[in-house]
Every structure is written in C-alpha cells, then in structure tokens.
Design an enzyme around this catalytic site. Structure first.
Site, mmCIF file in Angstrom:
data_model
loop_
_atom_site.group_PDB
_atom_site.id
_atom_site.type_symbol
_atom_site.label_atom_id
_atom_site.label_comp_id
_atom_site.label_asym_id
_atom_site.label_seq_id
_atom_site.Cartn_x
_atom_site.Cartn_y
_atom_site.Cartn_z
ATOM 1 N N HIS A 6 19.655 -24.431 -69.414
ATOM 2 C CA HIS A 6 18.264 -24.715 -68.690
ATOM 3 C C HIS A 6 17.075 -24.056 -69.449
ATOM 4 O O HIS A 6 16.110 -24.297 -68.917
ATOM 5 C CB HIS A 6 18.445 -24.841 -67.315
ATOM 6 C CG HIS A 6 17.532 -25.891 -66.640
ATOM 7 N ND1 HIS A 6 16.435 -25.254 -65.916
ATOM 8 C CD2 HIS A 6 17.305 -27.012 -66.841
ATOM 9 C CE1 HIS A 6 15.700 -26.191 -65.503
ATOM 10 N NE2 HIS A 6 16.358 -27.499 -65.801
ATOM 11 N N ASP B 22 7.439 -16.662 -84.979
ATOM 12 C CA ASP B 22 7.047 -15.529 -85.630
ATOM 13 C C ASP B 22 6.952 -14.224 -84.256
ATOM 14 O O ASP B 22 7.946 -14.230 -83.552
ATOM 15 C CB ASP B 22 5.662 -15.397 -86.378
ATOM 16 C CG ASP B 22 5.883 -16.169 -87.631
ATOM 17 O OD1 ASP B 22 7.203 -16.138 -88.147
ATOM 18 O OD2 ASP B 22 5.092 -16.556 -88.233
ATOM 19 N N LYS C 76 13.883 -22.494 -71.387
ATOM 20 C CA LYS C 76 12.840 -23.285 -72.225
ATOM 21 C C LYS C 76 12.073 -22.145 -72.991
ATOM 22 O O LYS C 76 11.236 -21.654 -72.170
ATOM 23 C CB LYS C 76 11.796 -24.208 -71.534
ATOM 24 C CG LYS C 76 12.381 -25.418 -70.901
ATOM 25 C CD LYS C 76 13.744 -25.266 -70.102
ATOM 26 C CE LYS C 76 14.200 -26.930 -69.739
ATOM 27 N NZ LYS C 76 14.084 -27.133 -68.367
ATOM 28 N N GLY D 155 14.233 -35.004 -77.360
ATOM 29 C CA GLY D 155 14.285 -36.266 -77.189
ATOM 30 C C GLY D 155 14.723 -37.100 -78.324
ATOM 31 O O GLY D 155 14.407 -36.818 -79.470
ATOM 32 N N LYS D 156 15.566 -38.180 -77.993
ATOM 33 C CA LYS D 156 16.168 -38.698 -79.428
ATOM 34 C C LYS D 156 15.167 -39.650 -80.421
ATOM 35 O O LYS D 156 15.424 -39.835 -81.356
ATOM 36 C CB LYS D 156 17.257 -39.630 -78.992
ATOM 37 C CG LYS D 156 16.943 -40.820 -77.993
ATOM 38 C CD LYS D 156 17.892 -41.465 -77.597
ATOM 39 C CE LYS D 156 17.607 -42.679 -76.555
ATOM 40 N NZ LYS D 156 18.823 -43.515 -75.984
ATOM 41 N N SER D 157 13.940 -39.609 -79.756
ATOM 42 C CA SER D 157 13.054 -40.499 -80.424
ATOM 43 C C SER D 157 11.787 -39.392 -81.160
ATOM 44 O O SER D 157 10.894 -39.920 -81.617
ATOM 45 C CB SER D 157 12.143 -41.502 -79.697
ATOM 46 O OG SER D 157 11.674 -40.882 -78.644
ATOM 47 N N SER E 77 16.041 -25.112 -75.010
ATOM 48 C CA SER E 77 15.561 -26.119 -74.542
ATOM 49 C C SER E 77 16.676 -27.110 -74.082
ATOM 50 O O SER E 77 17.822 -26.787 -74.329
ATOM 51 C CB SER E 77 14.655 -27.298 -75.057
ATOM 52 O OG SER E 77 13.974 -28.299 -74.544
ATOM 53 N N LEU E 78 16.536 -27.691 -72.803
ATOM 54 C CA LEU E 78 17.819 -28.658 -72.412
ATOM 55 C C LEU E 78 18.084 -29.571 -73.427
ATOM 56 O O LEU E 78 19.239 -29.651 -73.525
ATOM 57 C CB LEU E 78 17.382 -29.261 -70.975
ATOM 58 C CG LEU E 78 18.327 -30.202 -70.518
ATOM 59 C CD1 LEU E 78 19.716 -29.586 -70.233
ATOM 60 C CD2 LEU E 78 17.884 -31.018 -69.177
ATOM 61 N N TYR E 79 17.261 -30.280 -74.139
ATOM 62 C CA TYR E 79 17.327 -31.258 -75.037
ATOM 63 C C TYR E 79 16.167 -31.471 -75.721
ATOM 64 O O TYR E 79 15.011 -31.173 -75.458
ATOM 65 C CB TYR E 79 17.954 -32.544 -74.199
ATOM 66 C CG TYR E 79 16.845 -33.140 -73.396
ATOM 67 C CD1 TYR E 79 15.951 -34.327 -74.060
ATOM 68 C CD2 TYR E 79 16.411 -33.072 -72.055
ATOM 69 C CE1 TYR E 79 15.128 -35.243 -73.282
ATOM 70 C CE2 TYR E 79 15.523 -33.627 -71.467
ATOM 71 C CZ TYR E 79 14.798 -34.643 -71.895
ATOM 72 O OH TYR E 79 13.837 -35.294 -71.006
#
EC number: 2.7.8.5
Length: 521
Positions: free
Chosen positions: A182, A189, A184, A96-98, A92-94
């Site tokens: 970029h 499995d 995704k 989320g920090k939360s 994934s690109l990132y």
C-alpha cells in the site's frame, strides 16, 4: 540462511553495511529560548522522537513543497519523469489499466536518456486482478518488453498470507483483503513525492489526496533503498516469451525463499533483512551549520505482515501513539483525516483522551466515498463507514469531548456524477495558536503518506509515511493552506444528524458485517 544473508554485497543491500554515524542532538537543534507552550511542546516531542525514532533527515527552507490538487500532482509526475537523469522509482498499489499516457511518458524518458533506469513496485494481487485482460501488469510488461528488465525492473509484491487454501478458494475480487503493498512513493533522482494517491485517472482529476515533494538526496536515497528492499521480496515481470503475453517469476537473485514454497522461512529471512535496514538507518546524518535546518523529517513505516507476530519492529504505529501521548495541553490542537474511516482503537483512544480545546476529524461523506453506488458487495461500504462515523461520535460523547472534537464530512459534488469528487486524503496535523492571532491555529507537525490509520493498515498492509516537525514559518503557512483547502469542503456532523436524516440509516446487516469484517476495512 547464512548464505542468503551474506549476499548483502549486491548493490541494493549495501545499505545494511553502511558505517554508523554519530547521533545528532535533535533537542539542541529544535529548542527555542522562548518557554511558550508551543516551545515547550516542541522540546517534549523532539526529545521523545530522539529516544524512540532516530532515523531523521534535516531540511532547509524551500526543500519541501506541498501539492494541492490531483491535476497538479499528475503534471508534476510527468515533469519529473521526463527530467529524470539516473533513476525513477515508484511504489503504488496499482497502475490504472488505461494509463497509457503515463507509460508513454516513461518510455519517452527512457528513450531520451540511455542511462535512466526505472523501478516499479506494485501490489501483485491488485495489479493482476484483471488478467488475462489489460491491467497494471500488462502495461508494465510492455515497458519490460521494449527496454528489458535491466532498465525497467517491475516488481509485484504478494502478501505471504496469499498461500495454501486461501490462494485457491478466495476469489480475485476479495483476495486483496488478505493484505496489500500500500506504500505510495514516487522518486526521481534526488527528489521524492510521498502521497496517499495511486496512479489512475481519478487520482489525477477528481479524487482528493495529499502530496509532499521532498528535495533531498539523502532522503531520496533512503526511500530508494526501502523500495529496493521490498522489491527483493517480490515477484518480477520479465520479457514475455510471446508478444502480448506476460511472464512473472520469482528471481534467483531474491534474498528470500518464495513465500508460497515456505512461508515460515520467507518470513524469517524477510524480517531479518527489514530489521537490519531499520537498524542500519537508525542514525541521524552528519550535518553542519545546525541553525539553518528548521525542519526535521522522520520516515515511519508499517511492515507487520513481514514480521513475526510478537516481534514487530515496525515504526509507524508506535510513533503515532507516542506522538499523541505527548499532547498534554490545550495549547495544542489536532486534525485527523482518513477517507476510509475505520480508525485503529488505540489511536482513537489517544485522540479522545487529549485535553484539547479544539480538534477536527475529517472523513468522506457517503457521496464522496469511492464505493458510492458501486456494484455488488462493495456498494455497502459507504454505509459501513457511515456506521463507524456514528460510533465515533458516540465515543466522543462518552469521553465528554463533544465540546471540543468535531466530526466533519468532506463533500465536493457527488462522486461519479458530473463535477463530482471522491475523498482519499489521510493524515494528522498538530497545530499551535498563531503568535499574531490567537484565534488562528497553524500546523507545525504533520504525518504524510499511505496509511489510513485503520486496523488493516497495522495488521495486513505495507505502509510508509513521514512525520514532519517544523519551525519554518513558510512551510507552516503551506501546511495551513493545505488543511484549509480540505476544510473548505467540509461540514460538521452530529449525532442529531444521524437521528433526523433518513439517508443516514444503516441496515442491521451492514452493521453486523462491519463488526465482523472491521479488520479488513
């Protein structure tokens, strides 16, 4: 270099030495006795794909599911994580920090199943932007600290363009313009989800995207090998020296030199390995009972930053252009969508040249653009995409296609307001008229994945998509339902709307900046 290439005996490079299988006759499988325009087109496109892109997977009915909403996507992610037995691989690109709930879910799965291994691949610039504060990298570091890098392999890809003076002078907020990981890919499995969605709260609640679940061991293995290969060109998060800190290294086990030390050598080594992967996979898998396979899926990817400038072996751009070139009859309709509407000129020219009777372009309304009312320079981005939409409509008129091609803006409330959504979907659908209802178009081809079909997607970023071609009526119904779900929140926009609506006025400064920085959008 020879020594490095001989290291292919490592587990995640064994794919490069797989025995080649006898190619499967795709045309024979998909051909129909009925010489209808739809049947003729299927023959044409499958022949073209067989000649140019032979990496192909075969699916039976009910082996592909389409997820409709962000909340369903999130629930499915958590379910698949908790039920995984052997491997979870995520690109994934990132993160989320939360997203502590998702991390806790992965931790729970690792604790429950000692055999489970998790592989993460994120973008190294986007994933570390907030350091030393909480960010993607700190969340993943907590998993590595708890379970070790043998069970949790977390990789951070950094574009080779991030070196020299650019590394020193380009601010963190803008260094993503140099290029990103970029893709995704969400694998569990023997299943894999391809999407355009990242892993953060808005993508799980009110940011519309697309999500396809593929149930196939061979297909999942392909994307796992791709995931592992790009991971081997990336930095690794290992156990921190001190609790709460983060430790990022370039592992000795990587088959390439670190790009910041020798960019030219890195590109030479990485491109050879990628070329080997694409060639080794360039055969159809042997199958039996041909008639039961009604759907073909072709993985297509764009790795331009990792190939020499004039020797790009990427498969996505050329496949999309070839696909659109085969539309020579108004018996075929198309729909194109991208939340960030900065369409590659070559793709735009192909779309505008198609002899269609009906076609749609779906893009985000300024009120559904994720940068709407953001702070700083990014607040100008909705205006930039609005300007590009107007230019597209002007091109439609120039090609005398305004009777056939409709630009539609997607809006569901106002983003960042109560019940407001943003739009992040991207894709292409080709449709034929329903045999029982001539006024009803039903998709039989779609492209699903990470690409926005922009200039930056084909020059700066790593992208992965899949092209699906099907005769399966149930899957076609699902594809139509997916498309109808997007279309229900759209309305047509014309050049007259740009002339009469003051909110559509774009300042000269934004127009100039868009023209200069178009490759970065």
């Amino acid at each position: 270099m020879t020594t490095r290439l001989l290291q292919l005996t490592r587990p995640h490079y064994r794919l490069l030495s797989l025995p080649l299988q006898k190619p499967f006759n795709i045309k024979r499988q998909m051909s129909a006795a009925n010489p209808s325009p739809f049947g003729n087109y299927l023959n044409t496109i499958t022949k073209s794909l067989q000649q140019n892109l032979q990496t192909c997977f075969h699916f039976q009915a009910k082996e592909i599911d389409i997820i409709e909403s962000p909340s369903q996507f999130y629930d499915l992610l958590k379910t698949k994580i908790l039920n995984s037995q052997n491997r979870i691989f995520i690109a994934s690109l990132y993160l989320g920090k939360s997203e502590t709930e998702l991390v806790d879910c992965i931790s729970q799965a690792l604790t429950k199943n000692p055999k489970l291994k998790v592989s993460f691949l994120l973008d190294g610039l986007r994933g570390t932007r907030e350091l030393p504060s909480a960010c993607s990298a700190t969340l993943l570091s907590s998993l590595v600290a708890k379970y070790g890098s043998e069970r949790v392999d977390c990789r951070l890809y950094k574009t080779p363009a991030y070196h020299g003076w650019k590394k020193v002078l380009v601010p963190k907020r803008f260094n993503e313009g140099l290029g990103l990981q970029h893709m995704k890919i969400y694998g569990f499995d023997n299943e894999v989800i391809l999407s355009g969605a990242n892993l953060s709260n808005d993508y799980f609640t009110n940011r519309q995207d697309r999500y396809y679940l593929f149930k196939s061991r061979n297909f999942s293995n392909y994307y796992f090998k791709l995931h592992q290969l790009i991971s081997s060109f990336s930095y690794q998060i290992i156990k921190p020296m001190v609790d709460g800190s983060i430790n990022i290294i370039w592992p000795d086990s990587n088959p390439t030199v670190e790009p910041t030390k020798n960019k030219r050598l890195f590109l030479r080594e990485a491109s050879q390995l990628l070329d080997g992967f694409l060639k080794s996979s360039k055969q159809s898998l042997p199958i039996t009972a041909v008639g039961q396979f009604s759907t073909l899926v072709y993985p297509i990817s764009q790795f331009t930053p990792l190939f020499p400038k004039y020797n790009d072996k990427s498969t996505e751009k050329r496949t999309i252009l070839s696909l659109l070139s085969t539309i020579t009859s108004n018996a075929i309709s198309w729909t194109f969508t991208a939340g960030y509407f900065n369409i590659l000129p070559d793709i735009k020219a192909k779309l505008l040249a198609t002899p269609v009777a009906e076609a749609n372009v779906i893009t985000a309304s300024p009120f559904a653009n994720g940068f709407y009312q953001s702070k700083g320079v990014s607040s100008n981005l909705p205006g930039a995409y609005l300007y590009l939409s107007k230019k597209f409509l002007q091109d439609v008129c120039r090609y005398r296609q305004d009777h056939a091609i409709t630009l539609r803006e997607w809006q569901r409330g106002v983003v960042n307001k109560p019940n407001g959504w943003s739009y992040h979907a991207k894709g292409i659908w080709l449709s034929a008229r329903d045999k029982n209802d001539a006024n009803n178009w039903k998709p039989f081809i779609t492209v699903i994945g990470s690409s926005n079909y922009t200039r930056r997607a084909y020059s700066l970023d790593l992208e992965s998509n899949a092209l699906i071609i099907t005769r399966d009526e149930e899957l076609r119904k699902k594809m139509k339902a997916e498309l109808d779900n997007l279309l229900q929140y759209t309305k047509p926009v014309t050049l007259e709307d740009f002339q009469s609506d003051p909110e559509r006025h774009v300042g000269t400064g934004v127009k100039i900046a868009t023209s200069i920085l178009g490759k970065k959008l």
